[in-house]
Design a protein around this motif. Sequence first.
Motif, PDB file in Angstrom:
ATOM      1  N   PRO A 134       5.373   0.348   0.100  1.00 35.80           N
ATOM      2  CA  PRO A 134       6.588  -0.426   0.361  1.00 35.80           C
ATOM      3  C   PRO A 134       6.280  -1.902   0.563  1.00 35.80           C
ATOM      4  CG  PRO A 134       5.946   0.801   2.312  1.00 35.80           C
ATOM      5  CD  PRO A 134       5.025   1.244   1.206  1.00 35.80           C
ATOM      6  N   THR A 135       7.316  -2.703   0.488  1.00 39.42           N
ATOM      7  CA  THR A 135       7.207  -4.150   0.646  1.00 39.42           C
ATOM      8  C   THR A 135       7.972  -4.583   1.900  1.00 39.42           C
ATOM      9  OG1 THR A 135       9.197  -4.542  -0.665  1.00 39.42           O
ATOM     10  CG2 THR A 135       7.102  -4.394  -1.862  1.00 39.42           C
ATOM     11  N   PRO A 136       7.758  -5.821   2.358  1.00 36.76           N
ATOM     12  CA  PRO A 136       8.544  -6.299   3.507  1.00 36.76           C
ATOM     13  C   PRO A 136      10.048  -6.218   3.281  1.00 36.76           C
ATOM     14  CG  PRO A 136       6.654  -7.725   3.150  1.00 36.76           C
ATOM     15  CD  PRO A 136       6.688  -6.762   1.995  1.00 36.76           C
ATOM     16  N   SER A 137      10.497  -6.414   2.030  1.00 38.96           N
ATOM     17  CA  SER A 137      11.937  -6.314   1.769  1.00 38.96           C
ATOM     18  C   SER A 137      12.434  -4.886   1.944  1.00 38.96           C
ATOM     19  CB  SER A 137      12.251  -6.811   0.357  1.00 38.96           C
ATOM     20  OG  SER A 137      11.552  -6.039  -0.621  1.00 38.96           O
ATOM     21  N   ASP A 138      11.585  -3.887   1.640  1.00 37.19           N
ATOM     22  CA  ASP A 138      11.962  -2.489   1.887  1.00 37.19           C
ATOM     23  C   ASP A 138      12.162  -2.245   3.377  1.00 37.19           C
ATOM     24  OD1 ASP A 138      11.845  -1.762  -0.824  1.00 37.19           O
ATOM     25  OD2 ASP A 138       9.684  -1.383  -0.708  1.00 37.19           O
ATOM     26  N   VAL A 139      11.277  -2.827   4.180  1.00 36.45           N
ATOM     27  CA  VAL A 139      11.404  -2.668   5.632  1.00 36.45           C
ATOM     28  C   VAL A 139      12.692  -3.321   6.123  1.00 36.45           C
ATOM     29  CG1 VAL A 139      10.347  -3.185   7.867  1.00 36.45           C
ATOM     30  CG2 VAL A 139       8.903  -2.587   5.910  1.00 36.45           C
ATOM     31  N   GLN A 140      12.985  -4.498   5.622  1.00 39.56           N
ATOM     32  CA  GLN A 140      14.187  -5.198   6.071  1.00 39.56           C
ATOM     33  C   GLN A 140      15.446  -4.435   5.682  1.00 39.56           C
ATOM     34  OE1 GLN A 140      14.145  -7.936   8.092  1.00 39.56           O
ATOM     35  NE2 GLN A 140      16.304  -7.383   8.282  1.00 39.56           N
ATOM     36  N   ARG A 141      15.463  -3.861   4.472  1.00 44.17           N
ATOM     37  CA  ARG A 141      16.628  -3.070   4.061  1.00 44.17           C
ATOM     38  C   ARG A 141      16.818  -1.859   4.968  1.00 44.17           C
ATOM     39  NH1 ARG A 141      15.206  -4.464  -1.286  1.00 44.17           N
ATOM     40  NH2 ARG A 141      13.821  -2.658  -1.426  1.00 44.17           N
ATOM     41  N   ALA A 142      15.715  -1.230   5.345  1.00 44.33           N
ATOM     42  CA  ALA A 142      15.822  -0.073   6.233  1.00 44.33           C
ATOM     43  C   ALA A 142      16.348  -0.478   7.605  1.00 44.33           C
ATOM     44  CB  ALA A 142      14.459   0.612   6.357  1.00 44.33           C
ATOM     45  N   LEU A 143      15.873  -1.623   8.114  1.00 50.34           N
ATOM     46  CA  LEU A 143      16.340  -2.091   9.413  1.00 50.34           C
ATOM     47  C   LEU A 143      17.813  -2.473   9.361  1.00 50.34           C
ATOM     48  CD1 LEU A 143      13.280  -4.277  10.488  1.00 50.34           C
ATOM     49  CD2 LEU A 143      13.975  -2.079  11.483  1.00 50.34           C
ATOM     50  N   ASP A 144      18.235  -3.069   8.254  1.00 48.31           N
ATOM     51  CA  ASP A 144      19.637  -3.475   8.124  1.00 48.31           C
ATOM     52  C   ASP A 144      20.563  -2.266   8.096  1.00 48.31           C
ATOM     53  OD1 ASP A 144      18.814  -6.088   8.043  1.00 48.31           O
ATOM     54  OD2 ASP A 144      18.899  -6.260   5.855  1.00 48.31           O
ATOM     55  N   GLY A 145      20.039  -1.121   7.686  1.00 46.87           N
ATOM     56  CA  GLY A 145      20.871   0.074   7.609  1.00 46.87           C
ATOM     57  C   GLY A 145      21.011   0.815   8.915  1.00 46.87           C
ATOM     58  N   LEU A 146      20.352   0.353   9.978  1.00 40.87           N
ATOM     59  CA  LEU A 146      20.429   1.013  11.279  1.00 40.87           C
ATOM     60  C   LEU A 146      21.551   0.411  12.119  1.00 40.87           C
ATOM     61  CD1 LEU A 146      16.625   1.186  12.212  1.00 40.87           C
ATOM     62  CD2 LEU A 146      18.022   2.956  11.108  1.00 40.87           C
ATOM     63  N   ASP A 147      22.026   1.203  13.068  1.00 45.83           N
ATOM     64  CA  ASP A 147      23.016   0.693  14.024  1.00 45.83           C
ATOM     65  C   ASP A 147      22.324  -0.172  15.066  1.00 45.83           C
ATOM     66  OD1 ASP A 147      24.959   2.115  12.684  1.00 45.83           O
ATOM     67  OD2 ASP A 147      24.747   3.880  13.968  1.00 45.83           O
ATOM     68  N   ALA A 148      23.109  -1.004  15.724  1.00 50.76           N
ATOM     69  CA  ALA A 148      22.543  -1.925  16.708  1.00 50.76           C
ATOM     70  C   ALA A 148      21.896  -1.182  17.868  1.00 50.76           C
ATOM     71  CB  ALA A 148      23.637  -2.865  17.212  1.00 50.76           C
ATOM     72  N   ALA A 149      22.422   0.013  18.206  1.00 56.90           N
ATOM     73  CA  ALA A 149      21.890   0.759  19.346  1.00 56.90           C
ATOM     74  C   ALA A 149      20.671   1.592  18.992  1.00 56.90           C
ATOM     75  CB  ALA A 149      22.980   1.666  19.924  1.00 56.90           C
ATOM     76  N   ASP A 150      20.340   1.708  17.708  1.00 58.99           N
ATOM     77  CA  ASP A 150      19.210   2.537  17.290  1.00 58.99           C
ATOM     78  C   ASP A 150      17.888   1.875  17.673  1.00 58.99           C
ATOM     79  OD1 ASP A 150      21.007   4.281  16.231  1.00 58.99           O
ATOM     80  OD2 ASP A 150      20.749   3.640  14.152  1.00 58.99           O
ATOM     81  N   GLN A 151      16.934   2.725  17.991  1.00 61.47           N
ATOM     82  CA  GLN A 151      15.586   2.252  18.331  1.00 61.47           C
ATOM     83  C   GLN A 151      14.667   2.549  17.150  1.00 61.47           C
ATOM     84  OE1 GLN A 151      12.431   4.276  21.014  1.00 61.47           O
ATOM     85  NE2 GLN A 151      13.752   3.143  22.382  1.00 61.47           N
ATOM     86  N   ALA A 152      14.094   1.503  16.537  1.00 58.69           N
ATOM     87  CA  ALA A 152      13.316   1.651  15.305  1.00 58.69           C
ATOM     88  C   ALA A 152      11.821   1.621  15.598  1.00 58.69           C
ATOM     89  CB  ALA A 152      13.678   0.545  14.316  1.00 58.69           C
ATOM     90  N   TRP A 153      11.101   2.537  14.968  1.00 54.31           N
ATOM     91  CA  TRP A 153       9.646   2.573  14.990  1.00 54.31           C
ATOM     92  C   TRP A 153       9.158   2.546  13.548  1.00 54.31           C
ATOM     93  CZ3 TRP A 153       6.878   2.748  19.604  1.00 54.31           C
ATOM     94  CH2 TRP A 153       7.638   2.978  20.749  1.00 54.31           C
ATOM     95  N   LEU A 154       8.231   1.663  13.274  1.00 54.14           N
ATOM     96  CA  LEU A 154       7.687   1.519  11.927  1.00 54.14           C
ATOM     97  C   LEU A 154       6.296   2.141  11.871  1.00 54.14           C
ATOM     98  CD1 LEU A 154       7.697   0.393   9.038  1.00 54.14           C
ATOM     99  CD2 LEU A 154       6.907  -1.796   9.964  1.00 54.14           C
ATOM    100  N   LEU A 155       6.111   3.142  11.006  1.00 48.54           N
ATOM    101  CA  LEU A 155       4.829   3.829  10.840  1.00 48.54           C
ATOM    102  C   LEU A 155       4.262   3.431   9.490  1.00 48.54           C
ATOM    103  CD1 LEU A 155       6.032   7.386  11.993  1.00 48.54           C
ATOM    104  CD2 LEU A 155       5.388   5.418  13.403  1.00 48.54           C
ATOM    105  N   THR A 156       3.236   2.584   9.492  1.00 45.71           N
ATOM    106  CA  THR A 156       2.755   2.021   8.236  1.00 45.71           C
ATOM    107  C   THR A 156       1.282   1.663   8.342  1.00 45.71           C
ATOM    108  OG1 THR A 156       3.229   0.310   6.566  1.00 45.71           O
ATOM    109  CG2 THR A 156       3.423  -0.341   8.883  1.00 45.71           C
ATOM    110  N   SER A 157       0.804   0.936   7.344  1.00 45.08           N
ATOM    111  CA  SER A 157      -0.596   0.517   7.282  1.00 45.08           C
ATOM    112  C   SER A 157      -0.741  -0.900   7.827  1.00 45.08           C
ATOM    113  CB  SER A 157      -1.085   0.552   5.829  1.00 45.08           C
ATOM    114  OG  SER A 157      -0.380  -0.408   5.052  1.00 45.08           O
TER     115      SER A 157
END
Length: 563
Positions: A176-199
């Motif tokens: 994945p690319t940084p833009s993929d990460v940003q798209r995933a974050l944009d799709g979350l609700d404001a109250a969601d807690q995000a964890w990124l599992l990557t390299s």
Amino acid sequence: MKTSRLPAALAPWAGTLSAITPELAVAFGPLLRRLDALVGEREPVADVVGDPDGLGGLARSGRPDQLLPSEWLLADAYPDEFLRRFVDGELLHLAPEFRTPSARGKIAALVDTGPTQAGAGRLVQLAALLVLHRRAAARGTELVVVVLGDPYGRRLTGDLAELLPAWLAARRPADPTPSDVQRALDGLDAADQAWLLTSPRLAERLPARSGVLTSEPTRWSADGAGHVVVRLDGATAELPLPAGEIAVRTLRGAEFRRADPVPSAGQAADPGGAADRALPAFTTDARTLLVRSGRGTGLFAANLPHPDARGAITAVRARRHDLPGPVLAAGRTGRRLIALYVRDGRLVPYVSGRPLGGYTADLAAFGIAGALPEELFARPVLPVLRGGRDLLLPLAGRWWRIAPDGSVTDDGPLGRGPRDRQHFDRFREPRLIDGRPLHEEARDARHFLHSGDSQAWSADGRTWTARTGQGEERRIAFRENADVIGMVHDEQAPALITVSRSGLLVRSVRADGVRTLTRFSGGSVPPAVHPSLPLIAARTRQGRIVVGDANTGRIHFQIEGTE
């Protein structure tokens, strides 16, 4: 899972670990506990979920004082059953309700399933998903898994028994690319807690943020990496990995536990494991994939794409045929689909296409006393071929001719091979090479294969001589403890398709190298290989059938709903 198989330190994890085998739970124990502590230092489980407001129903998890009184009665009368339900997460608790749900957003795991995270990285992701799922349950919310770079933007949810196989199957061909990460974050609700599992490579390209978990394998040996260096928000820890053998089985999905299907109302249970009988098969040279349904009386036929008379590629045409009895054999001949099913002690033909009269034969004529062996219906559907006006059927170690009037004639034994010749094997049957003469060396070889106009033979099953129709010979050898399940052609050069005896790892073995067909590996049964075209079909652990190129390993399409 039995509590006796879990160490005392993992007892609080019993509900979460019921989704994996006890062996993996024990092997994962040190990694899980240290990773949970690492996450807990930054995000305590006891999150603010509002003011208590009584009880809101029932839940599968909770504190001991929240157990229903009936569960305590069960513990007093049947302690062993109480322990089993505790370990499997089946005990019912009173679920507390809260007046203000402001902090009850979901926990979202953004997972990198690209090539960089293969192997040790995926094991760390699995441990992280177990940790996050447990913490989400403690907060009264759910875990959502978002696959970075997925073109469909899929979100994986549900119980761990459903979530883990879906996560394992969600491999991406590119990182994945940084833009993929940003798209995933944009799709979350404001109250969601995000964890990124990557390299670490991707993490370095992202703006600074919390909740980024990276891992790198370390302490390499002949058996592979023994540890991983995990980094989370500036903290670093070296954590142990499971041993090589169980780690490989885990990455193939063999260590996941699935709940047994519960029959619906009015539906009888199937102690014979009918669901495992829906196996793909190519029974003739036609581009038709056949699947007998789990219940035995249905036949799913998919005509695969091919160029028509104008050169255009046809679409997949699929149809389910429901027959009055269990389907024994089937095959497409021209525009006809012919199937033979069992009914009242007879073998009865079913034809889709131009009618074909006659051909009903008594089972006793095949030398079979009583009912057909159950194992026949636990294997892929047998082929039906045309021999002049007769139908040809391989059954009970022999070839049989069925005449239009229903008379049956013994037409000789099945071809030789390394296995019991009571079982038909399309690739080891010399009579199916369209009348072409066997090579002199192939006549005395213990192992034999054919594909189109090519033949291959071997004395030990490991070192093969392959000869094409043009007379070109190639020597193909491998050392893996594997079975050869077919032969295809890769740019006119023959390639053996092998499947390992442990883990069902599928490979294409050529004279100049080996390619692992990852997307067709790790299923519950060996895949099916087309007898003359480079096509392979595999039944995944999710019940889908994927069809693709046996040379490149690419999936062309997938089929669902064959049951």
